[in-house]
Design an enzyme around this catalytic site. Structure first.
Site, PDB file in Angstrom:
ATOM      1  N   TRP A 104       0.821  -1.211   0.000  1.00  0.00           N
ATOM      2  CA  TRP A 104       0.000   0.000   0.000  1.00  0.00           C
ATOM      3  C   TRP A 104       0.851   1.256   0.000  1.00  0.00           C
ATOM      4  O   TRP A 104       0.562   2.212  -0.715  1.00  0.00           O
ATOM      5  CB  TRP A 104      -1.002  -0.023   1.153  1.00  0.00           C
ATOM      6  CG  TRP A 104      -2.039  -1.082   0.937  1.00  0.00           C
ATOM      7  CD1 TRP A 104      -2.222  -2.222   1.664  1.00  0.00           C
ATOM      8  CD2 TRP A 104      -3.008  -1.139  -0.131  1.00  0.00           C
ATOM      9  NE1 TRP A 104      -3.248  -2.972   1.123  1.00  0.00           N
ATOM     10  CE2 TRP A 104      -3.741  -2.336   0.034  1.00  0.00           C
ATOM     11  CE3 TRP A 104      -3.326  -0.297  -1.209  1.00  0.00           C
ATOM     12  CZ2 TRP A 104      -4.786  -2.701  -0.841  1.00  0.00           C
ATOM     13  CZ3 TRP A 104      -4.355  -0.671  -2.071  1.00  0.00           C
ATOM     14  CH2 TRP A 104      -5.060  -1.861  -1.878  1.00  0.00           C
ATOM     15  N   ASP A 188      -1.321   7.020   6.124  1.00  0.00           N
ATOM     16  CA  ASP A 188      -2.446   6.195   5.672  1.00  0.00           C
ATOM     17  C   ASP A 188      -2.711   5.189   6.790  1.00  0.00           C
ATOM     18  O   ASP A 188      -1.963   4.228   6.967  1.00  0.00           O
ATOM     19  CB  ASP A 188      -2.088   5.466   4.365  1.00  0.00           C
ATOM     20  CG  ASP A 188      -3.158   4.442   3.956  1.00  0.00           C
ATOM     21  OD1 ASP A 188      -4.182   4.314   4.665  1.00  0.00           O
ATOM     22  OD2 ASP A 188      -2.960   3.775   2.924  1.00  0.00           O
ATOM     23  N   LYS A 212     -12.860  -0.858   6.966  1.00  0.00           N
ATOM     24  CA  LYS A 212     -12.252  -1.893   7.806  1.00  0.00           C
ATOM     25  C   LYS A 212     -12.826  -1.789   9.229  1.00  0.00           C
ATOM     26  O   LYS A 212     -13.581  -2.644   9.653  1.00  0.00           O
ATOM     27  CB  LYS A 212     -10.728  -1.768   7.819  1.00  0.00           C
ATOM     28  CG  LYS A 212     -10.083  -2.210   6.504  1.00  0.00           C
ATOM     29  CD  LYS A 212      -9.626  -1.040   5.702  1.00  0.00           C
ATOM     30  CE  LYS A 212      -8.766  -1.372   4.495  1.00  0.00           C
ATOM     31  NZ  LYS A 212      -9.051  -2.535   3.706  1.00  0.00           N
TER      32      LYS A 212
END
Ligand code: PMP
Length: 376
Positions: A104, A188, A212
């Site tokens: 990511w 992030d 999430k």
């Protein structure tokens, strides 16, 4: 109907109490005669829902007054572009640095390269030896003292929980101690957002996709210190200029209203659990249980350096990968869903977010023990 144990990395399990409340309110929110989905985003009812979600989020994370909190669209992937478009020219240098610890953060870095002089501050992209143990690429975190942050850079970006690799930052460094006192930290936090307390004041900006721990897909939370606003590149779409979105309190254009409502319900559920400090304790208990089981058998293995193992995403491999398909089929039959690892790494991954009770982890471990007994 029995709900299965859902180990999906996201979209993922939501608290059952939240789903029930949403179901109860589906046709008639608080006597309004309307579903939240049917309300104008400019009406006082939705404004109340949005304001409460923001206020509860501020309480949960102790977000200081000088930070704006907004709900956007486009996911963390869009933020990979929106962040540089807004911040890279903060100090007139169009430069930023990225710490790479997995897939990511690498994606964030690649996207940002389109907007300026973007360099790698540090990367765990090769094997290393830590404490006498050989660590494979993407299973460890480079020490902050080894980061090369250019003092002229607008910001340094990191992904504080790599959802695929299962690597989590324990804390965030003070950039002043790295010789870059004017550089901002951008994080992030998508896949461990609201799973533990975090020191918002250390970062200039934090972003997280909701799907999430915070709600359904379609909402992205952005927490940004307001003095960083107003430096967007001319190419930045006006709907993605944080200055506009903060000024309009998330309604510069029509926001994802139902997703914000759901996120608000999740925040209320978290407050009722005792807040993020309490949920962190529950998350530690779940993660400890699973990792100590994994460490006690050679049939399964988690490859991540112990001090940076994620409490949210636990990847593991079977000693004999030819058993993977049988493992997954049996798991499904036992009501344990979505355990297949990300396609780029293979193996398995158990995501054990806030809303997954410890009983789910116990059920997973029992199944793993049984599978080992039969195939070990
Ligand atoms: N960053 C992290 C850490 C993620 O886990 C994900 C999604 N799994 C993303 C970014 C991308 O999010 P989205 O698909 O919502 O754009």
């Amino acid at each position: 109907m029995a709900r299965p144990w859902n180990f999906s990395a996201g979209p993922s399990v939501l608290p059952e109490a939240v789903l029930k409340r949403a179901a109860e309110e589906m046709l008639d929110w608080h006597g309004s005669g309307m579903s939240v989905m049917e309300m104008s985003h400019r009406g006082k009812q939705f404004i109340q829902i949005c304001d409460e979600a923001e206020a509860d989020l501020r309480t949960l994370l102790s977000i200081p007054e000088e930070y704006g909190v907004v709900f956007m669209q486009g996911g963390a992937t869009a933020e990979n572009a929106i962040v540089p478009m807004n911040l890279i020219n903060l100090r007139g240098t169009k430069s930023a640095d990225y710490v790479l610890t997995g897939q990511w953060s690498r994606k964030s870095f690649k996207e940002a390269q389109r907007y300026g002089d973007v360099q790698v501050a540090a990367a765990s992209d090769s094997a290393t030896v830590l404490g006498g143990v050989e660590q494979a690429a993407w299973t460890w975190v480079p020490q902050a003292r080894d980061w090369h942050v250019r003092p002229e850079s607008a910001y340094v970006h990191l992904c504080s929980n790599e959802t695929i690799g299962g690597v989590e930052f324990v804390d965030w460094p003070e950039l002043a101690s790295l010789g870059a006192p004017d550089t901002e930290l951008v994080v992030d936090a998508s896949s461990h957002f609201l799973s533990r307390p975090m020191d918002v004041s250390r970062a200039g900006l934090i972003y997280a996709g909701a799907q999430k721990n915070a709600g359904p897909a379609g909402v992205t939370v952005v927490i940004v210190r307001k003095d960083l606003l107003g430096h967007a590149l001319p190419i930045c779409p006006s709907a993605f200029d944080y200055a506009n979105v903060v000024e309009a309190r998330s309604s510069f254009n029509t926001p994802p209203t139902y997703g914000i409502y759901m996120l608000g319900l999740v925040c209320k559920w978290l407050l009722a659990q005792g807040g993020v400090a309490a949920i962190e304790q529950a998350n530690i208990a779940k993660a400890d249980l699973l990792y100590s089981y994994l460490d006690g058998t050679s049939f399964y293995r988690n490859p991540v350096e112990k001090s940076v193992r994620s409490r949210m995403n636990v990847p593991f491999v079977l000693r004999d990968a030819s058993l993977d398909a049988a493992f997954l089929a049996g798991a499904q039959e036992a009501g344990l869903m979505q355990l297949k690892g990300h396609k780029s790494v293979g193996g398995m991954r158990a995501s054990i977010y806030n809303a997954l009770p410890i009983e789910g982890v116990r059920a997973l471990i029992s199944y793993m023990q049984e599978f080992e007994r039969r195939h070990g």
